[in-house]
Design an enzyme around this catalytic site. Structure first.
Site, short mmCIF file in Angstrom:
data_model
loop_
_atom_site.label_atom_id
_atom_site.label_comp_id
_atom_site.label_asym_id
_atom_site.label_seq_id
_atom_site.Cartn_x
_atom_site.Cartn_y
_atom_site.Cartn_z
N SER A 153 0.96 -1.12 -0.12
CA SER A 153 0.14 0.21 0.07
C SER A 153 0.83 1.31 -0.07
CB SER A 153 -0.97 0.00 1.33
OG SER A 153 -0.14 -0.38 2.58
N HIS A 203 1.90 4.55 4.73
CA HIS A 203 0.78 5.25 3.62
C HIS A 203 1.43 6.64 3.40
CE1 HIS A 203 -2.97 2.38 4.65
NE2 HIS A 203 -1.78 1.68 4.02
#
Length: 328
Positions: A153, A203
């Site tokens: 991610s 992230h």
């Protein structure tokens, strides 16, 4: 973990069907995106022939403390390719499929591979620096420095930042309509609010890596050294394959009615053309019988029986008209 011991409950087949459907509709199939999808899925499923080769997820968790203490590059480089659950893998691979197709189609496979390598290294490095900086300069309750994480991610957030950097469109992020270039920031906040257990620093590091990549690309106008390296390696790998293919590729020459010989010629060029006296077809000098009607070369014509046998009952005028229709 026992999740791999039983067959998945529909999520991985759904991913496979969706990926095949998307690729089937594309006129050009992006190979790097397909390779990444396959690699992540195989690492997660750990088939028998790879089980003893691949390290376990416990050996590759991204943990800033362990990476810096033991200089563990395996954790630094491999942790993005490991996922902890079916939903984790499927969500990331769906996102990779869409973003990868868009980026690889627009910049090409070599440039896309270079971009991915740079984004992976930068997102992991920035996450590492953020965790260490928070430990040294900020007094906070949650020790990000000792946190374990895995998954693609972070790279996906970097790809999203690059993809939307020049977009003037609006997009929908979990029900919020906002400019596409801010979508990654909105997704970062919303995921952190509503999905427990996600890596905030991972992230955030991905978004910052995307921004840094764009700034470096704009500042450096010359050819990307990493892209040149990948292109050179690709050409080196392809050269022996092309050599073997050309070595065993035999193309047979075909004699055409206009006197040209297909394939590679060996020393002699055929340029002589003779015209059939019956159907006026121009034949190659290598032929002794008309390719159109079967008349022998040098004969003024055939007997009615021979002509009928070769022309299937057609008159010379009908043969000439068919020739005109065939060759314009």
């Amino acid at each position: 973990m026992d999740r791999r011991g039983s067959l998945t409950k529909g999520m991985l087949p759904l991913l496979a069907i969706h990926a095949v459907n998307e690729y089937y509709r594309l006129p050009w199939k992006p190979p790097v995106t397909a390779a990444l999808l396959g690699a992540n899925t195989l690492i997660y499923l750990r088939p028998a022939f790879l089980h003893h080769i691949l390290p376990s997820i416990d050996q590759v968790w991204f943990n800033p403390h362990l990476i810096l203490k033991y200089r563990d590059l395996r954790r630094f480089l491999l942790s993005p390719f490991y996922h902890v659950s079916d939903s984790h893998l499927v969500y990331n691979m769906m996102s990779l499929l869409w973003k990868g197709i868009q980026l690889e189609t627009s910049v090409g496979s070599v440039e896309f591979a270079s971009m991915l390598a740079a984004l992976l290294a930068m997102s992991q490095g920035i996450t590492l620096m953020l965790a260490k900086s928070l430990l040294l300069f900020v007094d906070y309750d949650k020790p990000y420095y000792y946190e374990y994480s895995a998954g693609f991610s972070g790279v996906l957030f970097a790809m999203k930042t690059v993809l939307n950097s020049q977009s003037e469109d609006f997009t929908n992020v979990y029900g919020l309509v906002l400019p596409a270039r801010y979508a990654a920031w909105a997704e970062l906040i919303l995921i952190q609010m509503f999905i427990p257990g996600v890596s905030f620093l991972g992230h955030l590091g991905g978004i910052l890596a995307g921004i840094l990549y764009l700034k470096l690309k704009r500042a450096y106008s010359g050819p990307d050294p990493l892209t040149l390296t990948i292109r050179t390696l690709t050409n080196v790998i392809r050269w022996p394959l092309r050599f073997v293919r050309n070595l065993f590729q035999f193309r047979r020459g075909r004699i055409s009615g206009r006197g040209s010989v297909g394939g590679r010629q060996t020393g002699r060029t055929v340029s002589e053309v003779w015209r059939c006296q019956v159907c006026t077809y121009d034949n190659s000098g290598l032929l002794s019988i008309c390719e159109m009607c079967g008349t022998s070369r040098g004969s003024g014509g055939l007997s009615s029986r021979e002509f009928s046998r070769y022309s299937n009952g057609l008159t010379p005028e009908e043969i000439r008209l068919r020739r005109i229709e065939r060759f314009g």
